[in-house]
Design an enzyme around this catalytic site. Structure first.
Site, short mmCIF file in Angstrom:
data_model
loop_
_atom_site.label_atom_id
_atom_site.label_comp_id
_atom_site.label_asym_id
_atom_site.label_seq_id
_atom_site.Cartn_x
_atom_site.Cartn_y
_atom_site.Cartn_z
CB CYS A 223 -3.03 -14.95 6.73
SG CYS A 223 -2.58 -15.12 8.78
N GLY B 258 -1.01 0.06 -2.59
CA GLY B 258 0.00 -0.28 -3.39
C GLY B 258 1.57 -1.51 -2.09
CD GLU C 161 -1.49 -11.26 -0.10
OE1 GLU C 161 -0.70 -11.56 0.12
OE2 GLU C 161 -2.23 -10.68 1.41
NE ARG D 93 2.10 7.29 0.72
CZ ARG D 93 1.34 7.55 1.35
NH1 ARG D 93 1.34 9.09 1.02
NH2 ARG D 93 1.77 6.73 2.42
#
Length: 455
Positions: free
Chosen positions: A48, A179, A185, A202
């Site tokens: 992060c 996904g 990001e 998918r």
């Protein structure tokens, strides 16, 4: 006491492990911590923190464009230099890792920079030195690790989020497989740095588990930003081309060529080879340490916190779990972490802020709902000319008037949702929101001015 070398042995010096070690030591425990990589863990080293710095960098391109509408004339065409960003972020990561080390040293925690493996309910073996440490309590805080699910031929030609921060040069084309929030990001930020990005997933839509209205709007915003989305598709194999680039062959449609293939299809708890099962610790279906509300495993002397438990895989949650463990076991102040109302953010552009139940989750739980929503053009865009929108949504229980969930898509959504999370955690009602005076002019004031529920 003489039977044990330490009171607590922590495996993993990430956010949860270091917090537990420092708090336990503050309570008077003798603590040792082992880290086989760099002190700081996923969030600080390869998660992060560096990712958010990359996100900041990616947003300057639009800031430069928007400035013209506000009367600014730049002296020349803005130019981005990848090595400058990459190296500056790496330096900041090194600085933060050093601060984590100083924190442990200041708390008088013994540090071992090598791999540690559990050999029994009270025994840990250090792999480099061979030292056997007997501990009254063992805490597993080894986090998660990227996976390519399912494995495919040529999968090793892709990179994970671990390596993305160290690319020697900025690619012209990038394929992102996945996904979830990590895939989105990186797709978002690299597209804004000028990379031609294709995102392949998918599923029939992105960001499973988030509110459906937010998912749809983010999907459309990513398309508007120039990202090519190929949904309902999987990668069958990846091959290396003579020029060193990659070609991904897909189950449906044409193959995709790119200099970099980022595989962000998920993460698994990092328990492989730790010796936990041999020590009697029960693991779950994806290798997670099965724990109770006190973070205790099936072996009373072994606990686990953070992503390795696969509960709520967020850094602040790991920190609170580590703190609760240390207070409960060594401080005589038992408490547990509430995992039900945890605010989260997805740092795409636009970004998402979310806390509480989605509309779909609330209906599934049997609530009768009033749903309030607002979509509007932010004030800044009226002069910049950018066609962006902000979307806000409140999920309210009709019976109690309690706000069950808040979902925001737009600029500073992550910052806004942190404050809103306090209200939702406290059990605020829609009436509480309504009687709060709006702060004007701001985007966040929409949260307290919505009066009419959706039909």
């Amino acid at each position: 006491m003489a039977d044990f070398d330490v009171d607590l042995f922590v495996i993993g010096a990430g956010s949860g492990g270091t917090r537990a070690a420092r708090i336990a030591s503050g309570h008077g425990a003798r603590v040792m911590i082992a880290e086989e990589d760099r002190i700081g863990g996923t969030c600080v080293i390869r998660g992060c923190v560096p990712k958010k710095l990359f996100v900041y960098a990616s947003r300057f391109a639009e800031d430069f464009e928007d400035a013209a509408g506000f009367g600014w004339t730049l002296p020349g065409e803005p130019r981005f230099d990848w090595p400058t960003l990459r190296d500056a972020v790496a330096n900041e990561v090194t600085r933060l890792s050093g601060l984590y080390r100083k924190g442990l040293e200041g708390a008088k925690v013994q540090i071992r920079e090598e791999r540690a493996v559990v050999e029994g309910p009270h025994e840990v073996r250090l792999q480099k030195t061979g030292e056997l440490v007997r501990a009254r309590h063992i805490l597993v805080a080894t986090g998660g690790w990227p996976t390519f699910e399912p494995p495919i031929p040529g999968g090793e030609l892709g990179i994970s989020s671990n390596e993305i921060f160290h690319l020697p040069q900025l690619p012209k084309r990038m394929l992102v497989v996945g996904g979830g929030y990590i895939a989105l990001e990186f797709a978002s930020l690299f597209a804004r740095l000028g990379v031609a990005v294709t995102l392949l997933h998918r599923g029939d839509n992105i960001l499973r588990g988030f509110d459906e209205d937010v998912r749809v709007r983010l999907r459309d915003a990513l398309k508007e930003a120039g990202i090519t989305l190929r949904l309902g598709c999987t990668v069958d194999r990846i091959e290396e081309l003579p020029d060193g680039s990659r070609r991904a062959h897909c189950a449906h449609g044409d193959p995709i060529e790119a200099e970099v293939v980022l595989v962000a299809t998920g993460r698994r708890p990092n328990t492989k080879g730790l010796g936990l099962e041999a020590a009697g610790v029960k693991l779950g279906p994806v290798g997670e340490v099965m724990v109770d509300e006190n973070s205790a495993s099936s072996v009373p002397s072994i606990h686990a916190v953070g992503d390795v438990t696969n509960r709520v895989n967020l850094t602040p949650v790991a920190i609170r779990e580590g703190h609760a463990f240390a207070d409960s076991v060594f401080g005589g102040k038992p408490w547990t972490v509430d995992h039900l109302t945890v605010a989260s953010a997805v740092f795409t552009t636009p970004e998402i802020g979310s806390v509480g139940l989605t509309e779909q989750q609330a209906y599934a739980a049997g609530y009768e709902l009033s749903v309030f929503e607002s979509a509007f053009r932010p004030m800044k865009a009226t002069i910049s000319g950018r066609q962006e929108r902000i979307y806000m949504k409140l999920i309210v229980d009709k019976k109690s008037d309690r706000v069950l969930g808040v979902h925001i898509l737009g600029h500073d959504a992550g910052e806004i949702i942190q404050a809103v999370g306090i209200a939702v955690t406290m059990g605020a009602t829609k009436a509480d929101f309504d009687r709060t005076v709006a702060l004007h002019p701001s985007a966040a004031e929409e949260l307290v001015t919505m009066r009419t529920p959706r039909a």
